[in-house]
Write a protein that holds these residues in place. Structure first.
Motif, PDB file in Angstrom:
ATOM      1  N   ALA A   5      -5.923  17.819  -7.186  1.00  0.00           N
ATOM      2  CA  ALA A   5      -6.752  17.852  -8.377  1.00  0.00           C
ATOM      3  C   ALA A   5      -7.946  16.769  -8.123  1.00  0.00           C
ATOM      4  CB  ALA A   5      -5.900  17.370  -9.487  1.00  0.00           C
ATOM      5  N   LYS A   6      -9.213  17.146  -8.536  1.00  0.00           N
ATOM      6  CA  LYS A   6     -10.123  16.348  -8.527  1.00  0.00           C
ATOM      7  C   LYS A   6      -9.885  15.200  -9.555  1.00  0.00           C
ATOM      8  CE  LYS A   6     -15.202  15.918  -8.900  1.00  0.00           C
ATOM      9  NZ  LYS A   6     -16.518  16.737  -9.345  1.00  0.00           N
ATOM     10  N   SER A   7     -10.024  13.894  -9.237  1.00  0.00           N
ATOM     11  CA  SER A   7      -9.721  12.681 -10.230  1.00  0.00           C
ATOM     12  C   SER A   7     -10.931  11.996 -10.384  1.00  0.00           C
ATOM     13  CB  SER A   7      -8.710  11.822  -9.546  1.00  0.00           C
ATOM     14  OG  SER A   7      -9.095  11.279  -8.168  1.00  0.00           O
ATOM     15  N   SER A   8     -11.006  11.331 -11.814  1.00  0.00           N
ATOM     16  CA  SER A   8     -11.863  10.342 -12.118  1.00  0.00           C
ATOM     17  C   SER A   8     -11.206   9.071 -12.538  1.00  0.00           C
ATOM     18  CB  SER A   8     -12.854  11.139 -13.142  1.00  0.00           C
ATOM     19  OG  SER A   8     -13.190  12.148 -12.981  1.00  0.00           O
ATOM     20  N   LEU A   9     -11.617   8.305 -11.971  1.00  0.00           N
ATOM     21  CA  LEU A   9     -11.091   6.673 -12.276  1.00  0.00           C
ATOM     22  C   LEU A   9     -12.229   6.259 -13.398  1.00  0.00           C
ATOM     23  CD1 LEU A   9      -9.394   4.075 -12.062  1.00  0.00           C
ATOM     24  CD2 LEU A   9     -11.034   3.307 -10.283  1.00  0.00           C
ATOM     25  N   VAL A  27     -11.620  -1.404  -6.175  1.00  0.00           N
ATOM     26  CA  VAL A  27     -11.975   0.140  -6.132  1.00  0.00           C
ATOM     27  C   VAL A  27     -12.474   0.461  -4.787  1.00  0.00           C
ATOM     28  CG1 VAL A  27     -13.217   2.097  -7.235  1.00  0.00           C
ATOM     29  CG2 VAL A  27     -11.918   0.517  -8.689  1.00  0.00           C
ATOM     30  N   ALA A  28     -13.489  -0.218  -4.491  1.00  0.00           N
ATOM     31  CA  ALA A  28     -14.234  -0.087  -3.220  1.00  0.00           C
ATOM     32  C   ALA A  28     -12.982  -0.079  -1.794  1.00  0.00           C
ATOM     33  CB  ALA A  28     -15.160  -0.934  -2.959  1.00  0.00           C
ATOM     34  N   ASP A  29     -12.130  -0.816  -2.034  1.00  0.00           N
ATOM     35  CA  ASP A  29     -10.916  -0.863  -1.040  1.00  0.00           C
ATOM     36  C   ASP A  29      -9.803  -0.047  -0.950  1.00  0.00           C
ATOM     37  OD1 ASP A  29     -10.535  -2.390   1.569  1.00  0.00           O
ATOM     38  OD2 ASP A  29      -8.916  -3.556   0.325  1.00  0.00           O
ATOM     39  N   GLN A  30     -10.010   1.016  -1.976  1.00  0.00           N
ATOM     40  CA  GLN A  30      -8.650   1.964  -2.022  1.00  0.00           C
ATOM     41  C   GLN A  30      -8.813   2.775  -0.807  1.00  0.00           C
ATOM     42  OE1 GLN A  30      -6.625   2.368  -4.970  1.00  0.00           O
ATOM     43  NE2 GLN A  30      -7.554   0.538  -5.199  1.00  0.00           N
ATOM     44  N   LYS A  31      -7.538   3.178  -0.460  1.00  0.00           N
ATOM     45  CA  LYS A  31      -7.065   4.139   0.569  1.00  0.00           C
ATOM     46  C   LYS A  31      -7.488   5.407   0.426  1.00  0.00           C
ATOM     47  CE  LYS A  31      -5.478   0.183   2.820  1.00  0.00           C
ATOM     48  NZ  LYS A  31      -6.376  -0.263   3.776  1.00  0.00           N
ATOM     49  N   ILE A  32      -7.402   5.859  -0.687  1.00  0.00           N
ATOM     50  CA  ILE A  32      -7.874   7.098  -1.283  1.00  0.00           C
ATOM     51  C   ILE A  32      -8.500   6.712  -2.448  1.00  0.00           C
ATOM     52  CG2 ILE A  32      -7.112   9.379  -2.259  1.00  0.00           C
ATOM     53  CD1 ILE A  32      -4.831   9.368  -0.176  1.00  0.00           C
ATOM     54  N   MET A  33      -9.988   7.286  -2.271  1.00  0.00           N
ATOM     55  CA  MET A  33     -10.697   7.128  -3.296  1.00  0.00           C
ATOM     56  C   MET A  33     -10.605   8.343  -4.500  1.00  0.00           C
ATOM     57  SD  MET A  33     -12.628   4.468  -2.976  1.00  0.00           S
ATOM     58  CE  MET A  33     -14.216   4.463  -4.040  1.00  0.00           C
ATOM     59  N   PRO A  34     -11.050   7.940  -5.652  1.00  0.00           N
ATOM     60  CA  PRO A  34     -11.223   9.079  -6.686  1.00  0.00           C
ATOM     61  C   PRO A  34     -12.561   9.871  -6.503  1.00  0.00           C
ATOM     62  CG  PRO A  34     -11.881   6.863  -7.612  1.00  0.00           C
ATOM     63  CD  PRO A  34     -11.237   6.761  -6.522  1.00  0.00           C
ATOM     64  N   ALA A  35     -12.731  10.901  -6.971  1.00  0.00           N
ATOM     65  CA  ALA A  35     -14.067  11.609  -6.836  1.00  0.00           C
ATOM     66  C   ALA A  35     -15.282  10.959  -7.592  1.00  0.00           C
ATOM     67  CB  ALA A  35     -13.925  13.370  -7.356  1.00  0.00           C
ATOM     68  N   GLU A  36     -15.008  10.072  -8.397  1.00  0.00           N
ATOM     69  CA  GLU A  36     -15.890   9.475  -9.335  1.00  0.00           C
ATOM     70  C   GLU A  36     -15.427   8.269  -9.940  1.00  0.00           C
ATOM     71  OE1 GLU A  36     -17.665  12.229 -11.795  1.00  0.00           O
ATOM     72  OE2 GLU A  36     -15.758  12.339 -12.883  1.00  0.00           O
ATOM     73  N   VAL A  37     -16.029   7.161 -10.091  1.00  0.00           N
ATOM     74  CA  VAL A  37     -15.763   5.982 -11.126  1.00  0.00           C
ATOM     75  C   VAL A  37     -16.703   5.906 -12.468  1.00  0.00           C
ATOM     76  CG1 VAL A  37     -15.380   3.828 -11.268  1.00  0.00           C
ATOM     77  CG2 VAL A  37     -14.980   4.817  -9.086  1.00  0.00           C
ATOM     78  N   ILE A  38     -16.192   5.771 -13.279  1.00  0.00           N
ATOM     79  CA  ILE A  38     -17.001   5.784 -14.567  1.00  0.00           C
ATOM     80  C   ILE A  38     -16.657   4.398 -15.421  1.00  0.00           C
ATOM     81  CG2 ILE A  38     -17.438   6.969 -16.751  1.00  0.00           C
ATOM     82  CD1 ILE A  38     -16.403   9.594 -15.532  1.00  0.00           C
ATOM     83  N   PRO A  57     -23.824   0.604  -4.184  1.00  0.00           N
ATOM     84  CA  PRO A  57     -23.815   0.991  -2.756  1.00  0.00           C
ATOM     85  C   PRO A  57     -22.620   0.630  -2.175  1.00  0.00           C
ATOM     86  CG  PRO A  57     -25.761  -0.715  -3.359  1.00  0.00           C
ATOM     87  CD  PRO A  57     -24.654  -0.442  -4.620  1.00  0.00           C
ATOM     88  N   LEU A  58     -21.860  -0.023  -2.631  1.00  0.00           N
ATOM     89  CA  LEU A  58     -20.484  -0.329  -1.981  1.00  0.00           C
ATOM     90  C   LEU A  58     -19.322   0.856  -2.133  1.00  0.00           C
ATOM     91  CD1 LEU A  58     -20.038  -4.308  -2.453  1.00  0.00           C
ATOM     92  CD2 LEU A  58     -21.344  -3.121  -0.712  1.00  0.00           C
ATOM     93  N   LEU A  59     -19.656   1.344  -3.023  1.00  0.00           N
ATOM     94  CA  LEU A  59     -18.437   2.650  -3.118  1.00  0.00           C
ATOM     95  C   LEU A  59     -19.168   4.044  -2.605  1.00  0.00           C
ATOM     96  CD1 LEU A  59     -17.981   2.154  -7.129  1.00  0.00           C
ATOM     97  CD2 LEU A  59     -16.644   1.302  -5.076  1.00  0.00           C
ATOM     98  N   SER A  60     -18.159   4.620  -2.134  1.00  0.00           N
ATOM     99  CA  SER A  60     -18.392   5.830  -1.459  1.00  0.00           C
ATOM    100  C   SER A  60     -18.390   7.111  -2.369  1.00  0.00           C
ATOM    101  CB  SER A  60     -17.221   6.207  -0.239  1.00  0.00           C
ATOM    102  OG  SER A  60     -15.834   6.031  -0.758  1.00  0.00           O
ATOM    103  N   VAL A  61     -18.407   6.757  -3.425  1.00  0.00           N
ATOM    104  CA  VAL A  61     -18.385   7.926  -4.478  1.00  0.00           C
ATOM    105  C   VAL A  61     -19.342   7.641  -5.480  1.00  0.00           C
ATOM    106  CG1 VAL A  61     -15.849   8.527  -3.996  1.00  0.00           C
ATOM    107  CG2 VAL A  61     -16.196   6.965  -6.113  1.00  0.00           C
ATOM    108  N   PRO A  62     -19.791   8.566  -6.550  1.00  0.00           N
ATOM    109  CA  PRO A  62     -20.569   8.245  -7.621  1.00  0.00           C
ATOM    110  C   PRO A  62     -20.020   7.122  -8.344  1.00  0.00           C
ATOM    111  CG  PRO A  62     -20.679  10.390  -7.130  1.00  0.00           C
ATOM    112  CD  PRO A  62     -19.499   9.844  -6.453  1.00  0.00           C
ATOM    113  N   LEU A  63     -20.908   6.346  -9.031  1.00  0.00           N
ATOM    114  CA  LEU A  63     -20.481   5.201  -9.926  1.00  0.00           C
ATOM    115  C   LEU A  63     -21.264   5.562 -11.347  1.00  0.00           C
ATOM    116  CD1 LEU A  63     -19.047   2.631 -11.018  1.00  0.00           C
ATOM    117  CD2 LEU A  63     -20.667   1.357  -9.606  1.00  0.00           C
ATOM    118  N   LEU A  64     -20.733   6.004 -12.491  1.00  0.00           N
ATOM    119  CA  LEU A  64     -21.523   6.213 -13.733  1.00  0.00           C
ATOM    120  C   LEU A  64     -21.387   5.100 -14.452  1.00  0.00           C
ATOM    121  CD1 LEU A  64     -20.729   8.919 -12.197  1.00  0.00           C
ATOM    122  CD2 LEU A  64     -21.065   9.922 -14.353  1.00  0.00           C
ATOM    123  N   HIS A  65     -22.293   4.652 -15.561  1.00  0.00           N
ATOM    124  CA  HIS A  65     -22.263   3.770 -16.438  1.00  0.00           C
ATOM    125  C   HIS A  65     -22.598   4.226 -17.715  1.00  0.00           C
ATOM    126  CE1 HIS A  65     -24.093  -0.372 -17.930  1.00  0.00           C
ATOM    127  NE2 HIS A  65     -22.668  -0.213 -18.566  1.00  0.00           N
TER     128      HIS A  65
END
Length: 269
Positions: A5-9, A27-38, A57-65
């Motif tokens: 399943a697609k996950s959001s943190l 979060v940036a150091d996670q072995k498996i990333m969520p699809a997005e961070v909010i 820029p350090l996250l490989s997934v979108p970061l929403l505020h």
């Protein structure tokens, strides 16, 4: 097996940018990333926005505020708004004052199960060690490496990650007690079904437990996990608790009346 399943943190925060930076670094150091961070921001000032922009820029997934105006403690409302902006099927929720073990997201995906929500635990860091860590915050690319035997860590059992013994640290119950939004995961469909957090609960106190009551009243079981999904909670002063009696009354009413949804929740704009 890890859920496909697609996950959001979702990370809740309020005016503690230093802690949020530690959290996002982990979060940036996670072995498996969520699809997005909010980021669910309950009205923080520009310093928090600056941290988010620096970390993006350090996250490989979108970061929403997701932000709303500071009108007092409205964590339930901002979490509902953050979920409204999420695209994941599975939502993992933490507070912005925790440092996540590198396998935190992976562990939650492994623990996910239809018909259940997951309650994790947290180790704590002493006031002195927290001050020491924050005073050493001088790099956007480093954060403290913590484990069960690290100086200043207590509730050490909660800091143990022993995935091969995960069955010993797992149980299910139909009780809402001890649910903490700092280490919580659930299916978005279940969250929508109960109409999310109760916006009537303003000020500190048990909005996560009241949500759990309604999950359980909908036959969604609480799955407790230990020995995985490890996080470390930075020390801070306790929030004022003048609203706690009303919140406790709301929880008791939801339990006794078997309330399955709330009227002032996720679905309200």
């Amino acid at each position: 097996m890890i859920s496909s399943a697609k996950s959001s943190l979702i990370i809740s925060t309020y005016n503690w940018p230093e802690a949020l930076r530690f959290c996002l670094q982990s979060v940036a150091d996670q072995k498996i990333m969520p699809a997005e961070v909010i980021i669910a921001d309950d009205g923080s000032g520009p310093e928090t926005r600056a941290v988010i922009e620096a970390m993006r820029p350090l996250l490989s997934v979108p970061l929403l505020h997701v932000w709303h105006e500071d009108r007092g403690f409205r964590k339930a409302e901002i979490l509902n708004k953050a979920v409204q902006h999420s695209s994941g099927e599975y939502l993992i929720q933490v507070d912005g004052d925790v440092i996540l073990h590198p396998f935190f997201i992976q562990d939650h995906l492994l623990a996910s199960e239809l018909g259940a929500f997951v309650r994790g635990t947290r180790a704590r860091i002493t006031e002195a060690r927290t001050s020491e860590l924050l005073s050493s915050l001088d790099s956007a690319s480093s954060y403290p490496s913590l484990h069960a035997l690290s100086p200043g860590v207590y509730n050490r059992l909660n800091a143990l990650r022993l995935p091969w013994l995960q069955s010993l640290g797992e149980r299910k119950e139909m009780k809402s007690r001890d649910v903490r939004g700092s280490n919580l995961a659930f299916w978005k469909a279940d969250f929508v079904r109960v109409n999310g957090y109760n916006n009537d609960l303003q000020g500190w106190g048990h909005e996560d437990e009241e949500l759990a009551v309604r999950f359980i009243n909908n036959a969604i079981v609480k799955k407790i996990v230990k020995l995985r999904a490890v996080q470390f909670h930075l020390h801070h002063k306790e929030q004022p608790r003048e609203h706690e009696p009303f919140h406790a009354h709301t929880i008791q009413k939801a339990m006794s009346s078997k309330i399955k949804t709330c009227s002032n929740g996720y679905g309200r704009d």
